[in-house]
Design a protein around this motif. Structure first.
Motif, PDB file in Angstrom:
ATOM      1  N   UNK A  20      41.804  33.862  33.936  1.00 30.40           N
ATOM      2  CA  UNK A  20      42.611  33.904  35.138  1.00 30.40           C
ATOM      3  C   UNK A  20      43.811  32.998  35.016  1.00 30.40           C
ATOM      4  N   UNK A  21      43.618  31.774  34.557  1.00 28.65           N
ATOM      5  CA  UNK A  21      44.701  30.814  34.569  1.00 28.65           C
ATOM      6  C   UNK A  21      44.838  30.039  33.285  1.00 28.65           C
ATOM      7  N   UNK A 212      50.231  47.842  32.735  1.00 34.49           N
ATOM      8  CA  UNK A 212      49.833  47.175  33.975  1.00 34.49           C
ATOM      9  C   UNK A 212      49.110  45.875  33.632  1.00 34.49           C
ATOM     10  N   UNK A 213      49.562  44.730  34.154  1.00 39.09           N
ATOM     11  CA  UNK A 213      48.971  43.442  33.753  1.00 39.09           C
ATOM     12  C   UNK A 213      47.479  43.321  34.036  1.00 39.09           C
ATOM     13  N   UNK A 344      46.739  37.541  39.524  1.00 38.80           N
ATOM     14  CA  UNK A 344      46.540  38.404  40.682  1.00 38.80           C
ATOM     15  C   UNK A 344      45.979  39.731  40.192  1.00 38.80           C
ATOM     16  N   UNK A 345      44.905  40.207  40.813  1.00 34.93           N
ATOM     17  CA  UNK A 345      44.334  41.499  40.447  1.00 34.93           C
ATOM     18  C   UNK A 345      43.839  42.213  41.686  1.00 34.93           C
ATOM     19  N   UNK A 408      50.095  42.730  40.439  1.00 38.02           N
ATOM     20  CA  UNK A 408      49.025  42.292  39.539  1.00 38.02           C
ATOM     21  C   UNK A 408      49.573  41.694  38.248  1.00 38.02           C
ATOM     22  N   UNK A 409      48.960  40.602  37.823  1.00 34.78           N
ATOM     23  CA  UNK A 409      49.377  39.948  36.591  1.00 34.78           C
ATOM     24  C   UNK A 409      49.360  38.437  36.740  1.00 34.78           C
TER      25      UNK A 409
END
Length: 434
Positions: A20-21, A212-213, A344-345, A408-409
């Motif tokens: 995620x990060x 798409x991320x 973001x998803x 998203x991404x």
């Protein structure tokens, strides 16, 4: 494609959470909340489908090309298995070069009809051979994943749809026909289209589409959990059926193991194999059942299922969803920039025109600081540029017009201290999607 191992579920989940990060303290998830773990896809089942496609080609002039009897027999073969498994199937006809072509669409009952997750592959071969890697491999993996959905009696939160396309080798003809005949309202319901074209190359690489991320991260997280490095797919970018969907604004992603391009020495070191073509039998008569790498086919088939289960069974974030990173990031004095990131998803479409960006920076002199929001595509939005003089700390919510950005991404908060003496740290960073 139109061109000139055992899974470790726990490891996949752990890497997905970290992805995620890249930092601890993040509260958003790399995968939709509540997503179920996918089953292992038996590679023996996938290989049996390939053997059946080989037999169909052998009985029909050696190929399964558009307009030939072998292609229609391939459609009938896949349809029979899906009908027996409880799918609602539709054979869609189109005409190209004076001959009839066919797409096969299979819908699994249930799930939100306004949020469709779709996986597809082209089923046709070129006229010179049986097309077992190109693209029996993708077609067989998608078929076996669809059958696994049936065996599990999966109750997805989103509606699941699978597609097998005709005449891809002649210019993405079947998938273009499918997309073009869809009303705009139906196109908008497809939240993800996943494409699988050549996923068992005999000298394989592991390539992920970078369209798409959120979809891209779903695949990258899976392979990271296996300890398999990936690269962005470039050899066939935009030249398989995902392009038909992408061109009308549908989020797309997918996998690929390589075609005629030669594997570099760096890629040999990374993945093994030889510095020769990823698929020496690409578009030729030797593209038969001996032209498959079992390990690549196994890993990619499991990745297909992982994506379907992840994207199809996770919950969609409700309005007001917050993606936040609360990990402290030290901001060095008068030095290089640092970042805090969130992924973001599950958000459909673009970010809003008034995206709330929550920034909490502890610092003794905010007049030293430049603070930017960086969108997934690298676009930079300045939030704070050395204003505020001797005041300390930034704790406020900025509003950014991010309507041109895909939601998203990976989004980043970038902070740089551009003067001496004072120091501080990023305390938290969050995005709120209304």
């Amino acid at each position: 494609m139109k061109l000139s191992v055992p899974r470790r579920a726990g490891a996949v989940a752990a890497v997905a959470a970290l992805a995620v990060t890249g930092l601890t303290g993040a509260t958003a998830s790399a995968e939709p909340s509540g997503a179920l773990a996918a089953p292992d896809i038996p590679v023996a089942n996938v290989k049996q489908h390939l053997a059946d496609l080989q037999s169909i080609a052998a009985a029909n002039g050696g190929n399964r090309a558009h307009g030939r009897t072998g292609y229609k027999a391939s459609i009938d073969f896949v349809k029979a298995k899906l009908d027996a498994a409880g799918y609602t199937t539709t054979v869609q006809q189109f005409t190209y070069n004076g001959t009839t072509g066919y797409n096969l669409i299979a819908d699994w009952p249930g799930g939100n009809p306004d949020q469709v997750v779709m996986a597809g592959s082209h089923l046709d071969s070129v006229s010179s051979g049986a097309g077992i890697n190109d693209n029996g491999s993708g077609s067989a993996a998608v078929l076996e994943t669809a059958l696994a959905v049936s065996r599990a009696n999966l109750q997805p939160t989103k509606h699941l749809r699978f597609g097998w396309w005709g005449a891809e080798e002649l210019g993405l003809v079947g998938s273009k026909h499918y997309v073009n005949q869809l009303p705009t309202a139906e196109r908008s319901k497809i939240s993800a289209y996943l494409n699988f074209d050549m996923i068992g190359s005999p000298n394989p690489g592991y390539f992920v589409y970078d369209d798409d991320p959120a979809i891209e991260q779903t695949f990258k997280s899976y392979f990271a959990g296996l300890g398999v490095p990936t690269e962005i797919e470039t050899e066939g970018d935009g030249r398989s059926d995902h392009a038909s969907f992408k061109n009308v604004g549908i989020p797309v992603g997918g996998l690929f193991t390589g075609a005629s391009r030669v594997k570099t020495s760096a890629q040999v070191q990374k993945w093994g194999g030889t510095a020769t073509a990823f698929d020496r039998c690409y578009h030729s008569s030797c593209d038969n059942t001996s032209n498959i790498n079992d390990t690549a086919l196994d890993r990619n088939s499991d990745a297909v299922a992982h994506a379907i289960w992840t994207l199809g069974t996770g919950s969609t974030p409700p309005p007001g969803t917050v993606f936040e990173n609360t990990a402290d990031v030290s901001v060095p004095d008068n030095s290089t920039a640092v970042t805090s990131s969130v992924t973001v998803s599950g958000i459909t479409g673009n970010a809003p025109s008034s995206l709330p960006v929550g920034v909490n920076i502890v610092h003794t002199y905010i007049g030293d600081l430049v603070v930017d929001l960086i969108a997934p595509d690298g676009s930079v939005y300045n939030l704070h540029n050395r204003s505020g003089g001797s005041a300390d700390n930034i704790n406020q919510t900025y509003t950014v017009n991010a309507s041109s950005e895909v939601a998203n991404g990976v989004w980043k908060l970038r902070v740089q201290d551009k003067a001496s003496i004072d120091t501080g740290y990023i305390n938290s960073f969050k995005l709120t999607f209304p």
